[in-house]
Structures are given as C-alpha cells and as structure tokens.
Design a protein around this motif. Structure first.
Motif, short mmCIF file in Angstrom:
data_model
loop_
_atom_site.label_atom_id
_atom_site.label_comp_id
_atom_site.label_asym_id
_atom_site.label_seq_id
_atom_site.Cartn_x
_atom_site.Cartn_y
_atom_site.Cartn_z
N THR A 22 0.81 -1.23 0.12
CA THR A 22 0.07 -0.07 -0.08
C THR A 22 0.83 1.35 -0.11
O THR A 22 0.42 2.34 -0.63
N LEU A 23 1.84 1.38 0.75
CA LEU A 23 2.85 2.36 0.81
C LEU A 23 3.51 2.65 -0.55
O LEU A 23 3.87 3.70 -1.07
N ASP A 24 3.95 1.55 -1.31
CA ASP A 24 4.59 1.36 -2.54
C ASP A 24 3.54 2.14 -3.61
O ASP A 24 3.97 2.91 -4.27
N ALA A 25 2.35 1.64 -3.57
CA ALA A 25 1.28 2.24 -4.42
C ALA A 25 1.38 3.82 -4.26
O ALA A 25 1.00 4.44 -5.28
N GLN A 26 1.17 4.28 -2.81
CA GLN A 26 1.34 5.76 -2.55
C GLN A 26 2.50 6.31 -3.19
O GLN A 26 2.55 7.24 -3.70
N ARG A 28 4.44 5.36 -5.79
CA ARG A 28 4.15 5.44 -7.06
C ARG A 28 3.39 6.31 -7.76
O ARG A 28 3.68 7.05 -8.66
N ARG A 29 2.28 6.62 -7.10
CA ARG A 29 1.36 7.82 -7.42
C ARG A 29 1.94 9.24 -7.09
O ARG A 29 1.85 9.98 -7.97
N GLU A 30 2.43 9.10 -6.10
CA GLU A 30 3.03 10.34 -5.69
C GLU A 30 4.33 10.69 -6.77
O GLU A 30 4.43 12.05 -7.20
N GLY A 35 6.22 13.70 -11.44
CA GLY A 35 7.37 13.55 -12.47
C GLY A 35 8.62 13.32 -12.07
O GLY A 35 9.51 13.86 -12.65
N VAL A 36 8.75 12.71 -10.79
CA VAL A 36 10.16 12.57 -10.58
C VAL A 36 10.23 11.02 -10.06
O VAL A 36 9.18 10.18 -9.79
N SER A 37 11.34 10.38 -9.66
CA SER A 37 11.70 9.11 -9.46
C SER A 37 11.20 8.94 -7.90
O SER A 37 11.03 9.77 -7.21
N ARG A 38 10.98 7.43 -7.77
CA ARG A 38 10.51 7.21 -6.25
C ARG A 38 11.77 7.58 -5.31
O ARG A 38 11.46 7.94 -4.40
N SER A 39 12.93 7.20 -5.91
CA SER A 39 13.93 7.61 -5.12
C SER A 39 13.95 9.24 -4.46
O SER A 39 14.37 9.32 -3.36
N VAL A 41 11.50 10.99 -4.16
CA VAL A 41 10.27 11.30 -3.18
C VAL A 41 10.68 10.61 -1.93
O VAL A 41 10.43 11.36 -0.87
N VAL A 42 11.20 9.44 -2.00
CA VAL A 42 11.97 8.89 -0.68
C VAL A 42 12.77 9.83 0.10
O VAL A 42 13.10 10.15 1.17
N ARG A 43 14.05 10.25 -0.71
CA ARG A 43 14.83 11.18 -0.25
C ARG A 43 14.34 12.38 0.41
O ARG A 43 14.75 12.91 1.47
N ASP A 44 13.35 13.00 -0.34
CA ASP A 44 12.79 14.32 0.09
C ASP A 44 11.99 14.01 1.51
O ASP A 44 12.15 14.75 2.27
N ALA A 45 11.30 12.74 1.62
CA ALA A 45 10.76 12.69 2.68
C ALA A 45 11.50 12.32 3.85
O ALA A 45 11.38 12.66 5.09
N LEU A 46 12.56 11.66 3.73
CA LEU A 46 13.48 11.32 4.62
C LEU A 46 14.24 12.58 5.43
O LEU A 46 14.45 12.76 6.29
N ARG A 47 14.71 13.46 4.38
CA ARG A 47 15.14 14.54 4.79
C ARG A 47 14.44 15.41 5.80
O ARG A 47 14.75 16.10 6.37
N ARG A 48 13.19 15.51 5.23
CA ARG A 48 12.01 16.21 5.99
C ARG A 48 11.70 15.48 7.18
O ARG A 48 11.73 16.34 8.30
#
Length: 72
Positions: A22-26, A28-30, A35-39, A41-48
């Motif tokens: 379910t988190l992977d689906a979220q 992928r949608r984000e 228009g960016v890679s999953r990496s 999105v994850v890097r930005d979320a981790l930094r925040r």
C-alpha cells in the motif's frame, strides 16, 4: 523490494528497505504526479522527517531548560 540510492556530496550509499504494497502504491502515485523518481520522493521525505526529528529534540531540550529556569 524497493532499492533507494541516496546521493551524498561525492559518495553514494544504497539503502534497501521493505515497504508494504500500500505504501509502495502511494509512493508510485506521488512520484508519477510529481514527475520524479521514487528515490527522489523517498529522499525528500527522509530529509524532511530527519529535520522534524531534530527540531523536536531541540524543542524538548529548550522546554526542559525553560521549565528548569522557571523553577530556579
């Protein structure tokens, strides 16, 4: 399994994590919506998240100091 590559100044670290589908689906949608890679999105979320955690620790220390000084 999701592979995340975290870029540092001149080095690269690879972090392998397992996330629920379910988190992977979220994720992928984000990434698709932005228009960016999953990496990215994850890097930005981790930094925040790390910044928030640091600020929470600072706030806790300041609150403790404030309470200590109020009693003195």
């Amino acid at each position: 399994m999701l592979y995340i590559v975290i870029h540092m100044k001149t080095e690269t670290a690879t972090l392998v994590i397992r996330i629920p589908k379910t988190l992977d689906a979220q994720l992928r949608r984000e990434s698709s919506a932005e228009g960016v890679s999953r990496s990215t999105v994850v890097r930005d979320a981790l930094r925040r998240n790390l910044a928030i955690r640091r600020l929470e620790r600072i706030r806790a220390r300041l609150t403790a100091l404030w309470n200590y000084e109020k009693r003195a």
